[in-house]
Design a protein around this motif. Structure first.
Motif, PDB file in Angstrom:
ATOM      1  N   ILE A   1       7.184   6.612   9.656  1.00 13.30           N
ATOM      2  CA  ILE A   1       7.530   6.626   8.245  1.00 13.30           C
ATOM      3  C   ILE A   1       7.949   7.949   8.011  1.00 13.30           C
ATOM      4  O   ILE A   1       7.431   8.890   8.291  1.00 13.30           O
ATOM      5  CB  ILE A   1       6.438   6.050   7.352  1.00 13.30           C
ATOM      6  N   VAL A   2       9.345   8.030   7.329  1.00 12.46           N
ATOM      7  CA  VAL A   2       9.883   9.377   6.749  1.00 12.46           C
ATOM      8  C   VAL A   2       9.983   9.277   5.485  1.00 12.46           C
ATOM      9  O   VAL A   2      10.681   8.401   4.560  1.00 12.46           O
ATOM     10  CB  VAL A   2      11.409   9.179   7.652  1.00 12.46           C
ATOM     11  N   THR A   3       9.566  10.291   4.706  1.00 11.92           N
ATOM     12  CA  THR A   3       9.653  10.619   3.280  1.00 11.92           C
ATOM     13  C   THR A   3      10.305  11.839   3.214  1.00 11.92           C
ATOM     14  O   THR A   3      10.567  12.827   3.836  1.00 11.92           O
ATOM     15  CB  THR A   3       8.223  10.768   2.854  1.00 11.92           C
ATOM     16  N   VAL A   4      10.551  12.188   1.800  1.00 11.65           N
ATOM     17  CA  VAL A   4      11.198  13.176   1.345  1.00 11.65           C
ATOM     18  C   VAL A   4      10.415  14.615   1.673  1.00 11.65           C
ATOM     19  O   VAL A   4      10.862  15.518   1.919  1.00 11.65           O
ATOM     20  CB  VAL A   4      11.389  13.254  -0.050  1.00 11.65           C
ATOM     21  N   ARG A   5       8.986  14.277   1.172  1.00 15.47           N
ATOM     22  CA  ARG A   5       7.808  15.429   1.613  1.00 15.47           C
ATOM     23  C   ARG A   5       7.008  14.809   2.336  1.00 15.47           C
ATOM     24  O   ARG A   5       6.671  13.686   1.834  1.00 15.47           O
ATOM     25  CB  ARG A   5       7.567  16.329   0.255  1.00 15.47           C
ATOM     26  N   GLU A   6       6.025  15.530   3.029  1.00 17.26           N
ATOM     27  CA  GLU A   6       4.922  15.042   3.888  1.00 17.26           C
ATOM     28  C   GLU A   6       3.845  14.365   2.902  1.00 17.26           C
ATOM     29  O   GLU A   6       3.651  15.054   1.886  1.00 17.26           O
ATOM     30  CB  GLU A   6       4.171  16.084   4.441  1.00 17.26           C
ATOM     31  N   ASN A   7       3.483  13.175   3.246  1.00 15.54           N
ATOM     32  CA  ASN A   7       2.597  12.476   2.507  1.00 15.54           C
ATOM     33  C   ASN A   7       1.358  12.105   3.547  1.00 15.54           C
ATOM     34  O   ASN A   7       1.377  11.089   4.366  1.00 15.54           O
ATOM     35  CB  ASN A   7       2.966  11.234   1.906  1.00 15.54           C
TER      36      ASN A   7
ATOM     37  N   GLN B   1       0.870  -1.234   0.099  1.00  8.39           N
ATOM     38  CA  GLN B   1       0.059   0.113   0.105  1.00  8.39           C
ATOM     39  C   GLN B   1       0.883   1.363   0.158  1.00  8.39           C
ATOM     40  O   GLN B   1       0.559   2.187  -0.696  1.00  8.39           O
ATOM     41  CB  GLN B   1      -0.840  -0.066   1.065  1.00  8.39           C
ATOM     42  N   ALA B   2       1.723   1.275   0.724  1.00 10.08           N
ATOM     43  CA  ALA B   2       2.714   2.512   0.759  1.00 10.08           C
ATOM     44  C   ALA B   2       3.489   2.631  -0.495  1.00 10.08           C
ATOM     45  O   ALA B   2       3.554   3.749  -0.774  1.00 10.08           O
ATOM     46  CB  ALA B   2       4.054   2.215   1.862  1.00 10.08           C
ATOM     47  N   LEU B   3       3.730   1.593  -1.165  1.00 13.55           N
ATOM     48  CA  LEU B   3       4.716   1.747  -2.377  1.00 13.55           C
ATOM     49  C   LEU B   3       3.612   2.189  -3.608  1.00 13.55           C
ATOM     50  O   LEU B   3       3.909   2.893  -4.554  1.00 13.55           O
ATOM     51  CB  LEU B   3       5.160   0.399  -2.961  1.00 13.55           C
ATOM     52  N   ILE B   4       2.258   1.970  -3.447  1.00 15.36           N
ATOM     53  CA  ILE B   4       1.215   2.395  -4.445  1.00 15.36           C
ATOM     54  C   ILE B   4       0.960   4.066  -4.327  1.00 15.36           C
ATOM     55  O   ILE B   4       0.830   4.799  -5.264  1.00 15.36           O
ATOM     56  CB  ILE B   4      -0.051   1.919  -4.151  1.00 15.36           C
ATOM     57  N   VAL B   5       1.103   4.532  -2.980  1.00  8.94           N
ATOM     58  CA  VAL B   5       0.754   5.888  -2.743  1.00  8.94           C
ATOM     59  C   VAL B   5       2.042   6.730  -2.553  1.00  8.94           C
ATOM     60  O   VAL B   5       1.694   7.759  -2.337  1.00  8.94           O
ATOM     61  CB  VAL B   5       0.141   6.197  -1.361  1.00  8.94           C
ATOM     62  N   GLU B   6       3.150   6.200  -2.662  1.00  9.89           N
ATOM     63  CA  GLU B   6       4.428   7.205  -2.745  1.00  9.89           C
ATOM     64  C   GLU B   6       5.411   6.854  -3.527  1.00  9.89           C
ATOM     65  O   GLU B   6       5.733   5.885  -3.969  1.00  9.89           O
ATOM     66  CB  GLU B   6       5.107   6.762  -1.084  1.00  9.89           C
TER      67      GLU B   6
ATOM     68  N   LEU C   1       0.246   8.615   3.710  1.00 11.21           N
ATOM     69  CA  LEU C   1       0.939   7.328   4.416  1.00 11.21           C
ATOM     70  C   LEU C   1       0.985   7.731   5.692  1.00 11.21           C
ATOM     71  O   LEU C   1       0.970   6.405   6.746  1.00 11.21           O
ATOM     72  CB  LEU C   1       2.513   7.876   3.861  1.00 11.21           C
ATOM     73  N   THR C   2       0.881   8.946   6.461  1.00  8.49           N
ATOM     74  CA  THR C   2       0.821   9.357   7.669  1.00  8.49           C
ATOM     75  C   THR C   2      -0.343   8.339   8.107  1.00  8.49           C
ATOM     76  O   THR C   2      -0.173   7.904   9.513  1.00  8.49           O
ATOM     77  CB  THR C   2       0.838  10.580   7.937  1.00  8.49           C
ATOM     78  N   ARG C   3      -1.551   8.531   7.418  1.00  8.31           N
ATOM     79  CA  ARG C   3      -2.801   8.052   8.019  1.00  8.31           C
ATOM     80  C   ARG C   3      -2.632   6.241   8.196  1.00  8.31           C
ATOM     81  O   ARG C   3      -2.997   5.804   9.004  1.00  8.31           O
ATOM     82  CB  ARG C   3      -3.800   8.412   7.300  1.00  8.31           C
TER      83      ARG C   3
ATOM     84  N   ALA D   1      -0.664   5.039  10.728  1.00 10.81           N
ATOM     85  CA  ALA D   1      -1.236   5.377  12.109  1.00 10.81           C
ATOM     86  C   ALA D   1      -2.735   4.429  12.384  1.00 10.81           C
ATOM     87  O   ALA D   1      -2.823   4.052  13.481  1.00 10.81           O
ATOM     88  CB  ALA D   1      -1.970   6.918  12.334  1.00 10.81           C
ATOM     89  N   HIS D   2      -3.122   3.921  11.258  1.00 12.55           N
ATOM     90  CA  HIS D   2      -4.403   3.164  11.429  1.00 12.55           C
ATOM     91  C   HIS D   2      -4.098   1.775  10.764  1.00 12.55           C
ATOM     92  O   HIS D   2      -5.294   1.058  11.168  1.00 12.55           O
ATOM     93  CB  HIS D   2      -5.525   3.906  10.853  1.00 12.55           C
ATOM     94  N   THR D   3      -3.053   1.363  10.297  1.00  9.56           N
ATOM     95  CA  THR D   3      -2.981   0.012   9.783  1.00  9.56           C
ATOM     96  C   THR D   3      -2.075  -0.681  10.712  1.00  9.56           C
ATOM     97  O   THR D   3      -1.155  -0.481  11.236  1.00  9.56           O
ATOM     98  CB  THR D   3      -2.184   0.115   8.517  1.00  9.56           C
TER      99      THR D   3
END
Length: 248
Positions: free
Chosen positions: A94-100, A78-83, A103-105, A108-110
């Protein structure tokens, strides 16, 4: 280092017998680079039809994204699909180049069943939505923070991983195209290209100077050979296999 390997050429037992070989100059560059970075394993998520996930992590330690049924629903998938950018993560962050925000949700909820202490990953997308992912994981269970590695070589890892996957996709596309070119007749190839241009059966019949029933005959044959169930699906399959000029 050998010119081909099943999975990441690290120590331990090889992956399952169904894991296809990973070969190519881009893979060697990626594996050479990662060999210099420390004790890591490399996994590949491959969403092409008929392909298994490939991994260098020795059994019986199976990761959630390695089987198709679980893999499609796993947190990593799922993370690879949306980032699009390279990211690193563990069970708590989870740490990304820019806020997503997605991914944050997601984090937090999975339920976080990563199966590894931490990971660094990059999604690789090709035309027509085929998705692959290259995932780096530390060998040590105590290595849960990849912030230093992310800062030091995250972008370089992402660049090399994309180069490797795109080389692999391209080789597979050319192999599939070569095999199908010997299966599809020239008239069937012409037919699917005209369909892709949006022509109707009547227009195709006029262009090819054949009867509409013959158009339908060619279409039925090429659908069977491509494994397609509709006009749109046939065009999609032909495009992903490089049979259409715009995808060649």
């Amino acid at each position: 280092m050998p010119d081909s390997s099943k999975g990441w050429p690290g120590g331990g037992a090889p992956p399952g017998d169904d894991a296809p070989e990973i070969t190519g100059s881009a893979f060697l560059r990626l594996s050479d680079f990662l060999s210099q970075q420390g004790a890591f394993d490399l996994s590949v998520m491959d969403n092409r039809p008929g392909r298994c996930r490939r991994t260098g992590i020795p059994g019986p330690r199976r990761l959630p994204w390695e089987t198709r049924k679980v893999g499609e629903l796993s947190l990593v998938a799922q993370a690879l699909i949306v980032e699009d950018d390279v990211f690193w993560a563990n069970r708590s962050r989870i740490v990304t180049v820019r806020e997503n925000p997605i991914l944050t949700r997601l984090w937090a909820h999975t339920p976080l069943e990563l199966g590894v202490p931490a990971l660094m990953a990059i999604a690789v997308r090709t035309a027509f939505g085929r998705i692959g992912g290259v995932i780096l994981t530390p060998k040590s269970a105590r290595h849960t923070d990849l912030s230093a590695q992310y800062a030091a070589f995250g972008p370089q890892f992402a660049s090399l991983a994309r180069e490797f996957m795109l080389e692999d996709f391209d080789r597979d596309r050319h192999a599939s195209t070569a095999s199908l070119q010997g299966v599809l007749s020239p008239r069937e190839v012409q037919c699917i290209r005209l369909i892709a241009m949006g022509q109707t059966d009547e227009e195709i019949a006029d262009t090819m100077t054949i009867a509409r029933t013959t158009v339908r005959y060619h279409f039925s044959n090429l659908c069977e050979k491509l494994g397609a169930s509709s006009r749109a699906n046939a065009v999609y399959r032909a495009a992903t296999l490089g049979l259409l000029p715009s995808a060649a």
